[in-house]
Scaffold this motif. Structure first.
Motif, PDB file in Angstrom:
ATOM      1  N   TYR A  66     -54.741 -17.021 -50.339  1.00 14.18           N
ATOM      2  CA  TYR A  66     -54.063 -17.466 -49.277  1.00 14.18           C
ATOM      3  C   TYR A  66     -54.031 -19.232 -49.220  1.00 14.18           C
ATOM      4  CZ  TYR A  66     -59.045 -19.634 -49.966  1.00 14.18           C
ATOM      5  OH  TYR A  66     -60.241 -19.919 -50.480  1.00 14.18           O
ATOM      6  N   ASN A  67     -53.201 -19.747 -48.526  1.00  9.87           N
ATOM      7  CA  ASN A  67     -52.342 -21.040 -49.018  1.00  9.87           C
ATOM      8  C   ASN A  67     -53.748 -21.761 -48.392  1.00  9.87           C
ATOM      9  OD1 ASN A  67     -52.215 -23.295 -46.583  1.00  9.87           O
ATOM     10  ND2 ASN A  67     -50.092 -22.999 -48.437  1.00  9.87           N
ATOM     11  N   GLN A  68     -54.082 -22.721 -50.090  1.00 14.55           N
ATOM     12  CA  GLN A  68     -54.600 -23.347 -49.703  1.00 14.55           C
ATOM     13  C   GLN A  68     -54.153 -25.296 -49.512  1.00 14.55           C
ATOM     14  OE1 GLN A  68     -57.802 -22.550 -53.120  1.00 14.55           O
ATOM     15  NE2 GLN A  68     -56.971 -20.510 -53.295  1.00 14.55           N
ATOM     16  N   GLY A  69     -53.234 -25.290 -49.913  1.00 16.48           N
ATOM     17  CA  GLY A  69     -53.073 -26.802 -49.262  1.00 16.48           C
ATOM     18  C   GLY A  69     -51.693 -26.756 -50.935  1.00 16.48           C
ATOM     19  N   LYS A  70     -51.199 -28.081 -50.411  1.00 22.65           N
ATOM     20  CA  LYS A  70     -50.821 -28.264 -51.612  1.00 22.65           C
ATOM     21  C   LYS A  70     -51.460 -29.376 -52.736  1.00 22.65           C
ATOM     22  CE  LYS A  70     -46.388 -31.465 -52.559  1.00 22.65           C
ATOM     23  NZ  LYS A  70     -45.711 -32.102 -52.578  1.00 22.65           N
ATOM     24  N   GLY A  71     -52.350 -29.998 -52.027  1.00 22.03           N
ATOM     25  CA  GLY A  71     -52.959 -30.335 -53.006  1.00 22.03           C
ATOM     26  C   GLY A  71     -53.903 -29.818 -53.696  1.00 22.03           C
ATOM     27  N   MET A  72     -54.230 -29.021 -53.514  1.00 21.90           N
ATOM     28  CA  MET A  72     -55.010 -27.557 -54.026  1.00 21.90           C
ATOM     29  C   MET A  72     -54.048 -26.630 -55.280  1.00 21.90           C
ATOM     30  SD  MET A  72     -58.405 -27.227 -53.875  1.00 21.90           S
ATOM     31  CE  MET A  72     -58.818 -26.084 -54.358  1.00 21.90           C
ATOM     32  N   ALA A  73     -53.105 -26.311 -54.739  1.00 19.58           N
ATOM     33  CA  ALA A  73     -52.043 -26.062 -55.587  1.00 19.58           C
ATOM     34  C   ALA A  73     -51.071 -26.460 -56.922  1.00 19.58           C
ATOM     35  CB  ALA A  73     -50.763 -25.246 -54.498  1.00 19.58           C
ATOM     36  N   LEU A  74     -51.146 -27.678 -56.431  1.00 20.82           N
ATOM     37  CA  LEU A  74     -51.129 -28.492 -57.354  1.00 20.82           C
ATOM     38  C   LEU A  74     -52.739 -29.103 -58.848  1.00 20.82           C
ATOM     39  CD1 LEU A  74     -49.782 -32.096 -56.294  1.00 20.82           C
ATOM     40  CD2 LEU A  74     -48.740 -30.752 -57.182  1.00 20.82           C
ATOM     41  N   LYS A  75     -53.813 -29.307 -57.991  1.00 19.57           N
ATOM     42  CA  LYS A  75     -54.947 -28.788 -58.782  1.00 19.57           C
ATOM     43  C   LYS A  75     -54.841 -26.822 -59.907  1.00 19.57           C
ATOM     44  CE  LYS A  75     -57.286 -31.795 -55.624  1.00 19.57           C
ATOM     45  NZ  LYS A  75     -58.350 -32.325 -55.097  1.00 19.57           N
ATOM     46  N   THR A  76     -54.583 -26.575 -59.360  1.00 14.14           N
ATOM     47  CA  THR A  76     -54.085 -25.537 -60.082  1.00 14.14           C
ATOM     48  C   THR A  76     -53.606 -25.738 -61.213  1.00 14.14           C
ATOM     49  OG1 THR A  76     -54.828 -23.348 -57.923  1.00 14.14           O
ATOM     50  CG2 THR A  76     -54.241 -22.840 -59.704  1.00 14.14           C
ATOM     51  N   GLY A  77     -52.423 -25.998 -60.700  1.00  9.54           N
ATOM     52  CA  GLY A  77     -51.300 -26.096 -62.175  1.00  9.54           C
ATOM     53  C   GLY A  77     -51.835 -26.860 -62.977  1.00  9.54           C
ATOM     54  N   TYR A  78     -52.662 -28.435 -62.601  1.00 10.85           N
ATOM     55  CA  TYR A  78     -53.204 -28.882 -63.609  1.00 10.85           C
ATOM     56  C   TYR A  78     -54.315 -28.481 -64.540  1.00 10.85           C
ATOM     57  CZ  TYR A  78     -51.518 -32.586 -60.024  1.00 10.85           C
ATOM     58  OH  TYR A  78     -50.306 -33.629 -59.561  1.00 10.85           O
ATOM     59  N   HIS A  79     -54.925 -27.415 -64.180  1.00 15.79           N
ATOM     60  CA  HIS A  79     -55.902 -27.210 -65.108  1.00 15.79           C
ATOM     61  C   HIS A  79     -55.116 -26.076 -65.343  1.00 15.79           C
ATOM     62  CE1 HIS A  79     -59.712 -28.321 -63.625  1.00 15.79           C
ATOM     63  NE2 HIS A  79     -59.182 -28.615 -61.507  1.00 15.79           N
TER      64      HIS A  79
END
Length: 365
Positions: A66-79
């Motif tokens: 589900y949509n979690q927001g741009k900040g969370m999407a970036l953090k998922t990518g960083y990890h």
């Protein structure tokens, strides 16, 4: 054209993208940028074909249910990048709506490799014609307020084109924020922790009046402004609370000490005032460190810096009131209010940048 090595990772958070994202990935590939991680931030089944095509093109697609927001999407990518690419040279974040030219992404990658300890910001030129009025107003407003509170004018605080080396990756995923405001918190954290910010001018692209973006220039700009000013509003609140503690405790001690110091009014008043001030200073230090600036990495001498600032404030307040009263014939009470308001603003800046500045962090992954 120089072909970049494959360990320059492009990270694109995507929510309900259209076919422009596929074209954009092709452009990035044409500039030698092949390691592309895309985070599907809860786009739903209707966009399944687009992400399927991106996978076939060689992109890594990570999916939020589900949509979690741009900040969370970036953090998922960083990890994911940190765990999957042990030798990556840098991460470049770009938007999925076609605002960032592939050649600018290429330049940002080179700058990040040259400046591994810095945050590279892709700054759009808002002086050129054709900028949507809402976008121009939102950026100018947030940039001005950001400069007022943090002493650094950044012409494009809302840019999504950013780059940094692995030294900063863990810092990035540890910063609070889930949606668009996260990127503003990153700028604040970098300034307070003295991470260099290197601007790189990029092309300003707005297709179809930027209708494809999920960023709302007015509504989201005010959310960003609330992030910029949140520390200051908390600073005001703790100051009011501690002033109330100071006055209330002094009044209480004025009465309690009468039985112990009968007839010694000066000593009684001085003792009550000093005790109340010590308590209020202690409470204010604790609240500002743990609630206002929320920083566990202030170094070992933050209390001594805070006390030194308190002493400086008392001297400056008394001296300023004296000078205004003596040479400008200003009423002492009015002069006290003016001087203390100015010192209050001065105090906030020094506490943010000196007393509770972020110190001693090692950003090595």
């Amino acid at each position: 054209m120089e072909i970049l090595e494959k360990n320059r990772i492009i990270l694109i958070p995507a929510y309900e993208p259209d076919s422009r994202l596929i074209s954009y990935v092709k452009e990035l590939n044409g500039h030698g940028l092949h390691d592309i991680v895309i985070v599907n931030d809860g786009s739903g089944e209707s966009h399944k074909n687009i992400f399927g095509t991106l996978k076939e093109m060689g992109c890594v697609v990570l999916t939020h249910k589900y949509n979690q927001g741009k900040g969370m999407a970036l953090k998922t990518g960083y990890h994911y990048i940190h765990d999957t690419y042990p030798d990556y040279a840098c991460i470049i974040t770009a938007d999925a709506d076609g605002q960032h030219a592939a050649e600018d992404v290429f330049r940002m990658a080179n700058e990040a490799v040259k400046n591994p300890d810095s945050l590279i910001l892709g700054e759009r030129n808002f002086k050129q014609s054709g900028i949507p009025a809402k976008s121009l107003m939102g950026n100018r407003l947030t940039s001005t307020i950001f400069a007022l509170f943090f002493g650094r004018y950044l012409p494009d605080t809302q840019t999504g084109l950013r780059a940094f080396g692995p030294m900063l990756t863990e810092l990035m995923w540890g910063i609070l924020g889930e949606r668009f405001e996260y990127e503003t918190r990153v700028l604040i954290y970098c300034i307070r922790s003295k991470v260099p910010i290197v601007p790189v001018e990029i092309q300003t692209i707005y297709e179809n009046e930027n209708r494809g973006t999920h960023f709302h220039p007015i509504k989201d700009s005010f959310k960003i402004i609330s992030v910029i000013t949140s520390d200051f509003m908390k600073f005001i609140s703790t100051s009011i609370l501690c002033a109330a503690i100071d006055i209330g405790l002094a009044w209480l001690l004025f009465d309690l000490l009468r039985r112990f110091l009968p007839g010694a009014d000066f000593l009684r008043i001085m003792t009550a005032t000093a005790a109340a001030r010590v308590v209020s200073i202690g409470v204010n230090y604790f609240l500002n460190k743990n609630l206002v600036f929320c920083n566990e990495h202030t170094g070992t001498n933050s209390l001594f810096r805070y006390l030194a600032l308190c002493a400086l404030n008392m001297v400056l307040s008394a001296l300023s009131v004296y000078l205004l009263h003596t040479y400008l014939r200003m009423d002492e009470k009015a002069a006290k209010i003016i001087c203390d308001v100015i010192l209050f603003l001065f105090n906030y800046q020094l506490q943010s940048r000196w007393v509770f500045a972020i110190r001693g962090l090692n950003h090595e992954p």
